[in-house]
Design a protein around this motif. Structure first.
Motif, PDB file in Angstrom:
ATOM      1  N   UNK A 352       0.878  -1.169   0.000  1.00 41.06           N
ATOM      2  CA  UNK A 352       0.000   0.000   0.000  1.00 41.06           C
ATOM      3  C   UNK A 352       0.918   1.222   0.000  1.00 41.06           C
ATOM      4  N   UNK A 353       0.735   2.084  -0.995  1.00 41.84           N
ATOM      5  CA  UNK A 353       1.626   3.262  -1.109  1.00 41.84           C
ATOM      6  C   UNK A 353       0.800   4.542  -1.044  1.00 41.84           C
ATOM      7  N   UNK A 354       1.505   5.636  -0.758  1.00 41.06           N
ATOM      8  CA  UNK A 354       0.854   6.944  -0.709  1.00 41.06           C
ATOM      9  C   UNK A 354       0.784   7.507  -2.127  1.00 41.06           C
ATOM     10  N   UNK A 355      -0.357   8.066  -2.494  1.00 35.82           N
ATOM     11  CA  UNK A 355      -0.518   8.633  -3.833  1.00 35.82           C
ATOM     12  C   UNK A 355       0.574   9.685  -4.052  1.00 35.82           C
ATOM     13  N   UNK A 356       1.226   9.589  -5.198  1.00 37.67           N
ATOM     14  CA  UNK A 356       2.364  10.489  -5.452  1.00 37.67           C
ATOM     15  C   UNK A 356       3.685   9.752  -5.403  1.00 37.67           C
ATOM     16  N   UNK A 357       3.720   8.598  -4.684  1.00 40.86           N
ATOM     17  CA  UNK A 357       4.934   7.783  -4.638  1.00 40.86           C
ATOM     18  C   UNK A 357       5.236   7.253  -6.045  1.00 40.86           C
ATOM     19  N   UNK A 395       4.393   8.209   7.087  1.00 39.70           N
ATOM     20  CA  UNK A 395       5.643   8.987   7.065  1.00 39.70           C
ATOM     21  C   UNK A 395       6.496   8.676   5.835  1.00 39.70           C
ATOM     22  N   UNK A 396       6.018   7.803   4.960  1.00 40.08           N
ATOM     23  CA  UNK A 396       6.847   7.449   3.798  1.00 40.08           C
ATOM     24  C   UNK A 396       5.985   7.002   2.638  1.00 40.08           C
ATOM     25  N   UNK A 397       6.601   6.898   1.459  1.00 41.09           N
ATOM     26  CA  UNK A 397       5.866   6.556   0.239  1.00 41.09           C
ATOM     27  C   UNK A 397       5.279   5.158   0.270  1.00 41.09           C
ATOM     28  N   UNK A 398       6.104   4.187   0.673  1.00 36.31           N
ATOM     29  CA  UNK A 398       5.549   2.836   0.836  1.00 36.31           C
ATOM     30  C   UNK A 398       5.097   2.741   2.290  1.00 36.31           C
ATOM     31  N   UNK A 399       3.806   2.564   2.490  1.00 34.75           N
ATOM     32  CA  UNK A 399       3.236   2.674   3.844  1.00 34.75           C
ATOM     33  C   UNK A 399       3.340   1.335   4.584  1.00 34.75           C
ATOM     34  N   UNK A 400       2.914   0.291   3.924  1.00 29.93           N
ATOM     35  CA  UNK A 400       2.914  -1.047   4.547  1.00 29.93           C
ATOM     36  C   UNK A 400       2.708  -2.077   3.443  1.00 29.93           C
ATOM     37  N   UNK A 401       2.803  -3.342   3.832  1.00 32.43           N
ATOM     38  CA  UNK A 401       2.425  -4.403   2.891  1.00 32.43           C
ATOM     39  C   UNK A 401       1.498  -5.372   3.604  1.00 32.43           C
ATOM     40  N   UNK A 402       0.568  -5.917   2.815  1.00 31.45           N
ATOM     41  CA  UNK A 402      -0.286  -6.989   3.322  1.00 31.45           C
ATOM     42  C   UNK A 402       0.280  -8.282   2.766  1.00 31.45           C
ATOM     43  N   UNK A 403       0.509  -9.246   3.649  1.00 32.76           N
ATOM     44  CA  UNK A 403       1.174 -10.499   3.269  1.00 32.76           C
ATOM     45  C   UNK A 403       0.273 -11.668   3.622  1.00 32.76           C
TER      46      UNK A 403
END
Ligand code: GLY
Length: 447
Positions: A352-357, A395-403
């Motif tokens: 899951x990334x922030x729009x703009x990344x 706080x960053x472009x890549x927010x988290x991952x779902x695994x």
């Protein structure tokens, strides 16, 4: 007294490493993650430590003062800048190669020349420090063509250019004064990440982790700019014939062994490569053979999250795997390439990334994970997050991952998409103003 482990980094990779170590069969007293994120904070026995990991002396002081038994380095920069050399000089146990070896990742010119002089399969290339000569060289080349910045660039140093104009633009962007670029032929095929644990002191010196495919471009079907990685799946070649996979594995292991022998010989010392060795490969559609795209001297992100979910479900102890305390692994231990009876299942990872990344700065916003149920088949690893007023701040472009883990590939993929769609984004920390346009994920992971 149990073990004290220090993990350097703040991404999903480091969250997943702290998580799997917290589940070790060994007695673990404390796991420190430097600096960590909102996810690492929530794991058993895991503590975040505010410290700049590129300030090696400060990291060393922390390790000495806290009697750290083992330090694991997540990202490449501290390795390329020699943190393992400093720890070894101070008789501290660290898992990650020393500075000489980390040049394999730190300099594209070093690594391409290394591949070339050791007859390792890779695309034809030329290095340049002059923009005009680099642009002239394009006149005789077929498109697409690959332009690579020599040094570290956090995933932003490689352009695949479809036209001469795009390639000239890329040269202007990537070639800085006094620095170098590589121009290399494009190889068409399927990308594959083969990551090995290389420990010269273990009974089994090189252990292959599950093969994995990383989805590097931001948008669906390899479009959009390059990113650190937007998702991953295990066993990317599961639809292939078994014989083809076995012979591919033989070719890849030859590349690994040749690499380790040559880099050890080239070091001019008794030091040996000790750490993760990530072979970034392209399996060519032309001849079905593996070609080296790059080396990384660390685990990948988000590949690690996916691989560690798989190891955990298969009850592998990560500390055994990296040969901690001279732990013994059976000689036939090999997770590398095939879905087999002993080590079964598939994992899917969606970022899951922030729009703009990856291009724009991310504005402040919050996410809510309360609708997503984590269980033994679904695990969230955080990356660019912090806790703020009890909410999760991005706080960053890549927010988290779902695994996710599934008995078959499609069920792992379906569960991952079902889970990630339950995450909500808000402009405020009270989670009142929902705005899901603040986040995005790729819809084709696993394809
Ligand atoms: N996901 C690519 C990397 O970690 O280099």
């Amino acid at each position: 007294m149990g073990l004290k482990i220090l993990i350097l980094g703040s991404g999903g990779r480091e969250h997943s490493i702290s998580w799997i170590i917290s589940k070790s069969k060994r007695e673990i007293e404390k796991i420190f993650v430097m600096p960590g994120n909102a996810g690492t904070l929530s794991e058993k026995n895991v503590f975040n430590i505010e410290c700049d990991i590129n300030n090696h002396q400060a990291v060393l002081n922390f390790a000495l003062e806290n009697n750290i038994d083992l330090t694991i380095v997540g990202p490449e920069v501290p390795l390329v800048e020699g943190i393992s050399d400093l720890f070894e000089e101070n008789n501290l146990n660290i898992f990650g190669p020393k500075k000489y070896f980390a040049q394999l990742e730190g300099s594209k010119v070093f690594s391409k020349n290394f591949m070339d002089s050791n007859n390792l399969p890779t695309a034809s290339y030329k290095e340049f420090n002059d923009s005009k000569k680099a642009k002239d060289y394009l006149n005789d080349k077929k498109m697409p063509i690959v332009i690579k910045y020599d040094g570290l660039a956090a995933g932003k140093g490689v352009d695949i250019c479809e036209t001469i104009d795009a390639a000239k633009n890329s040269i202007d962007n990537l070639l800085k004064p006094e620095e170098k670029i590589i121009i290399e032929d494009f190889i068409k095929g399927i990308e594959l990440s083969a990551i090995y644990i290389c420990n010269p002191n273990a009974n089994k010196k090189n252990i292959g982790l599950t093969w994995i495919k990383d989805y590097k471009s931001r948008d669906e079907y390899n479009s959009g700019p390059n990113t650190g990685g937007m998702g991953a799946v295990t066993h990317p070649f599961c639809a292939y014939k078994k014989n083809d996979i076995y012979s591919l594995n033989v070719e890849i292991e030859k590349i690994l062994i040749k690499t380790i022998v040559a880099i050890n010989n080239g070091s001019g010392s008794s030091s040996r490569y000790n750490g993760f060795m990530y072979l970034g490969l392209m399996i060519s559609t032309h001849d079905d053979k593996p070609y080296l795209l790059e080396y990384n001297c660390r685990m990948g992100d988000p590949e690690t999250q996916n691989i560690l979910m798989y190891l955990d479900k298969n009850e592998v102890d990560f500390l055994d795997l990296i040969g901690f305390d001279n732990s013994q692994y059976p000689d036939n231990f090999n997770l590398s390439f095939i879905d087999n009876k002993k080590y079964s299942g598939y994992c899917c990872t969606i970022v899951l990334a922030a729009t703009g990344y990856p291009e724009k700065l991310i504005k402040e916003f919050y996410i809510d994970l309360s609708h997503l149920e984590e269980n033994e088949f679904v695990k969230v690893f955080h990356a660019g997050t912090q806790i703020n007023n009890g909410s999760i701040k991005v706080t960053g472009g890549r927010i988290l991952s779902v695994n996710t883990f599934g008995e078959d590939k499609q069920s792992a993929i379906d569960t991952a998409y079902e889970s990630i769609s339950k995450i909500k984004a808000y402009t405020d920390s009270d989670l009142k103003n929902e705005d899901n346009s603040l986040v995005f994920f790729r819809s084709d992971i696993g394809s």
